[in-house]
Motif scaffolding. Sequence first.
Motif, mmCIF file in Angstrom:
data_model
loop_
_atom_site.group_PDB
_atom_site.id
_atom_site.type_symbol
_atom_site.label_atom_id
_atom_site.label_comp_id
_atom_site.label_asym_id
_atom_site.label_seq_id
_atom_site.Cartn_x
_atom_site.Cartn_y
_atom_site.Cartn_z
ATOM 1 N N GLY A 42 0.793 -1.216 0.000
ATOM 2 C CA GLY A 42 0.000 0.000 0.000
ATOM 3 C C GLY A 42 0.831 1.274 0.000
ATOM 4 O O GLY A 42 0.290 2.371 0.087
ATOM 5 N N ASN A 43 2.160 1.137 -0.125
ATOM 6 C CA ASN A 43 3.009 2.336 -0.186
ATOM 7 C C ASN A 43 2.889 3.032 -1.522
ATOM 8 O O ASN A 43 3.290 4.190 -1.657
ATOM 9 C CB ASN A 43 4.466 1.961 0.057
ATOM 10 C CG ASN A 43 4.740 1.757 1.522
ATOM 11 O OD1 ASN A 43 4.398 2.595 2.340
ATOM 12 N ND2 ASN A 43 5.318 0.620 1.863
ATOM 13 N N SER B 122 1.776 8.880 13.773
ATOM 14 C CA SER B 122 1.788 9.739 12.585
ATOM 15 C C SER B 122 0.556 9.544 11.713
ATOM 16 O O SER B 122 0.301 10.325 10.808
ATOM 17 C CB SER B 122 3.061 9.499 11.769
ATOM 18 O OG SER B 122 3.005 8.225 11.181
ATOM 19 N N VAL B 123 -0.221 8.488 11.968
ATOM 20 C CA VAL B 123 -1.472 8.315 11.215
ATOM 21 C C VAL B 123 -2.698 8.434 12.115
ATOM 22 O O VAL B 123 -3.836 8.348 11.652
ATOM 23 C CB VAL B 123 -1.527 6.946 10.485
ATOM 24 C CG1 VAL B 123 -0.401 6.822 9.478
ATOM 25 C CG2 VAL B 123 -1.513 5.792 11.468
ATOM 26 N N ALA B 124 -2.469 8.628 13.416
ATOM 27 C CA ALA B 124 -3.598 8.632 14.359
ATOM 28 C C ALA B 124 -4.241 10.013 14.455
ATOM 29 O O ALA B 124 -3.551 11.027 14.496
ATOM 30 C CB ALA B 124 -3.119 8.179 15.734
ATOM 31 N N ASP B 125 -5.567 10.047 14.471
ATOM 32 C CA ASP B 125 -6.273 11.305 14.692
ATOM 33 C C ASP B 125 -6.172 11.705 16.159
ATOM 34 O O ASP B 125 -6.060 12.876 16.484
ATOM 35 C CB ASP B 125 -7.746 11.150 14.291
ATOM 36 C CG ASP B 125 -7.873 10.782 12.837
ATOM 37 O OD1 ASP B 125 -7.733 11.675 11.993
ATOM 38 O OD2 ASP B 125 -8.072 9.587 12.534
ATOM 39 N N ILE C 228 4.847 -0.667 8.696
ATOM 40 C CA ILE C 228 4.267 -0.415 7.374
ATOM 41 C C ILE C 228 3.204 -1.448 7.060
ATOM 42 O O ILE C 228 2.130 -1.134 6.566
ATOM 43 C CB ILE C 228 5.366 -0.514 6.279
ATOM 44 C CG1 ILE C 228 6.433 0.547 6.475
ATOM 45 C CG2 ILE C 228 4.756 -0.383 4.882
ATOM 46 C CD1 ILE C 228 7.663 0.329 5.607
ATOM 47 N N SER D 4 -9.162 3.663 7.634
ATOM 48 C CA SER D 4 -10.196 3.833 8.657
ATOM 49 C C SER D 4 -10.525 5.315 8.783
ATOM 50 O O SER D 4 -9.661 6.168 8.587
ATOM 51 C CB SER D 4 -9.685 3.320 10.010
ATOM 52 O OG SER D 4 -9.235 1.984 9.890
ATOM 53 N N LYS D 5 -11.788 5.623 9.133
ATOM 54 C CA LYS D 5 -12.183 7.043 9.193
ATOM 55 C C LYS D 5 -11.485 7.765 10.339
ATOM 56 O O LYS D 5 -10.880 8.797 10.136
ATOM 57 C CB LYS D 5 -13.706 7.163 9.335
ATOM 58 C CG LYS D 5 -14.431 6.823 8.047
ATOM 59 C CD LYS D 5 -15.793 7.507 7.956
ATOM 60 C CE LYS D 5 -16.541 7.046 6.723
ATOM 61 N NZ LYS D 5 -17.280 5.770 6.923
ATOM 62 N N VAL D 6 -11.581 7.191 11.533
ATOM 63 C CA VAL D 6 -10.924 7.804 12.691
ATOM 64 C C VAL D 6 -9.995 6.763 13.315
ATOM 65 O O VAL D 6 -10.404 5.630 13.562
ATOM 66 C CB VAL D 6 -11.961 8.279 13.733
ATOM 67 C CG1 VAL D 6 -11.262 8.781 14.994
ATOM 68 C CG2 VAL D 6 -12.857 9.369 13.137
ATOM 69 N N ILE D 7 -8.734 7.171 13.542
ATOM 70 C CA ILE D 7 -7.768 6.242 14.137
ATOM 71 C C ILE D 7 -7.329 6.771 15.501
ATOM 72 O O ILE D 7 -6.972 7.947 15.645
ATOM 73 C CB ILE D 7 -6.538 6.058 13.223
ATOM 74 C CG1 ILE D 7 -6.947 5.414 11.889
ATOM 75 C CG2 ILE D 7 -5.466 5.203 13.921
ATOM 76 C CD1 ILE D 7 -5.830 5.299 10.871
ATOM 77 N N GLN E 266 -1.057 -6.062 5.731
ATOM 78 C CA GLN E 266 -0.793 -6.399 4.333
ATOM 79 C C GLN E 266 -1.079 -7.872 4.052
ATOM 80 O O GLN E 266 -1.617 -8.221 3.011
ATOM 81 C CB GLN E 266 0.673 -6.091 4.017
ATOM 82 C CG GLN E 266 1.111 -6.437 2.603
ATOM 83 C CD GLN E 266 2.625 -6.323 2.442
ATOM 84 O OE1 GLN E 266 3.358 -6.270 3.417
ATOM 85 N NE2 GLN E 266 3.075 -6.271 1.211
ATOM 86 N N LEU F 260 -14.151 3.666 13.227
ATOM 87 C CA LEU F 260 -13.201 3.924 14.314
ATOM 88 C C LEU F 260 -12.260 2.733 14.474
ATOM 89 O O LEU F 260 -12.712 1.591 14.604
ATOM 90 C CB LEU F 260 -13.967 4.162 15.631
ATOM 91 C CG LEU F 260 -13.119 4.277 16.904
ATOM 92 C CD1 LEU F 260 -12.139 5.438 16.835
ATOM 93 C CD2 LEU F 260 -14.016 4.408 18.138
ATOM 94 N N LYS G 225 -5.132 1.872 7.359
ATOM 95 C CA LYS G 225 -4.990 3.328 7.271
ATOM 96 C C LYS G 225 -6.154 4.029 6.564
ATOM 97 O O LYS G 225 -6.220 5.252 6.559
ATOM 98 C CB LYS G 225 -3.656 3.717 6.657
ATOM 99 C CG LYS G 225 -3.473 3.336 5.214
ATOM 100 C CD LYS G 225 -2.043 3.683 4.781
ATOM 101 C CE LYS G 225 -1.706 3.116 3.440
ATOM 102 N NZ LYS G 225 -2.665 3.447 2.373
#
Lengths: 250, 309
Positions: free
Chosen positions: B130-131, B288-291, B263, B272-275, B244, B253, B270
């Motif tokens: 998914g990169n 770095s990907v979390a809301d 990764i 997901s709507k809200v992390i 993966q 959520l 990644k």
Amino acid sequence: MKVLVAVKRVVDYNVKVRPKADGTGVDLANVKMSINPFCEIAVEEAVRLKEKGVAAEVVAVSIGAQQSQEQLRTALALGADRAILVLTDDVMEPLAIAKCLKAVCDSETPDIVLMGKQAIDGDNNQTGQMLGALTGYGQATFASEIAIDGDNASVIREVDGGLQTISVSLPAIVTSDLRLNEPRYASLPNIMKAKKKPLDTTTPADLGVDTSPRVTLLGVERPAERQAGIKVEDVAQLVDKLRNEAKVIS
Amino acid sequence: MSILIVAEHDNASLNLATLNSVTAGVAIGGDIHLLVAGESCSAVADEASQVSGVSKVLLADSAAYTHALAENVSLLIAELGATYSHILATSTSNAKNILPRAAALLDVQAISDIIEVIDTDTFKRPIYAGNVIATVKSSDAIKVLIVRGTAFDAAAVGDGSASIEAVSGSHDAGKSSFVSEEVVKSDRPELTAAEIVISGGRGMGSGENFELLNGIADKLGAAIGASRAAVDAGFVPNDMQVGQTGKIVAPDLYIAVGISGAIQHLAGMKDSKVIVAINKDEDAPIFSVADYGLVADLFVALPELDAAL
């Protein structure tokens, strides 16, 4: 019995791959290459079958450029007896790879073909199943346990929601999932010995395989990046944000 | 265009994952037929006939198809599929097992995990965990597509009125047989269909500690997942793996607990709507990907969260 095990040279799993600046492909200059992790598991299983006395010979095969010899040497160091490189610089799709492997199966007549369930570059998860179709062999994909019982293999498969056991008549294709085994490290003496083991080279043309691609890569891009959000102080604030800001819990 | 979609089911009811492929089929455009191959599965065909956008249901009822063995079902798909322009199925373990085999029988290069339909022969799909997103164009006469369910909405059920046609004959390759199945029965929603997912990683420390997630999952109606590290460590079974090489989820959520954010795990969640990330290492890549990130010891935070809900 004879085991054929397929290995693929791929970008190392620790490398974070990026598109080239012009978006025509993936930037693979100077990246570390390794044996595909699922293929490594397949090699380990093949070697274990030999150590148990079930298999008499383990033949490793790879389809790719000259450098794929390195991954074949890795397989030999792990315990494969000899290797075959189907040499090509073309971009090889799963169907073309399966056709090359079919030709190798015709000449080697293995009792079982072990492969990884997917390669971590294209993430296709197709080649083993396609080889099954082309050879007419039965298949057991996503294996987490293999037991050979006479002319059959009993295979536990990782499926959605749990495990499935099937019995497949030999010769058969079995593709490895993560939990099949934990591959060993090659010892230095075995790495040295592997250099002397036989490695034959052939080509898709020699095998009579047409490798022309069916799928054209029009371009690549980065996925939409997620922005980091905020740090909350404590659980109470987290629950408040989820209820009143994100509104994802009631 | 004529599109054949292979339905996923357990001989009793239609697996809702099938509905995502119907939406992908609508995006391609054309007459959509659903293939229900199984044994004593007419109830599934009835259900399939109600799916919006489907014009015909093909019912292949035979003992050879009871357990969806790849050798048998691929022969059926190759036979029926030869007259279609597209053959689709949602990326379940069954579809991944069967469709590539059917594609090779048709001498077609299948395309895995499509996430977007550009036109009738061009699709987007993730590669390298998914990169990278690739846009690919197929030159095969028949397109065999394995559809990533989370990338397409589910088609509506109830207002369809497709005809049901029985398929005669049956294919039994005689290469493999079903022995047994060990399916985890759970009152919780299925991982890939759940609106809320809470996952544990290596930081959970043990399989027993995953029980800390149970109470929260029950209160939220959430499914429980795990990272590959937690599976590799033997804490939980592989069917809980998000990533993966495991399940791809995109709930409203996603709560990642004790997961660093490799990764290969991010590839599975990644979208997901809200992390939410709970981790004691403030430098963990998951943040770095979390809301919403909470830097805390999970053994303190989880009981607090359980109590606060």
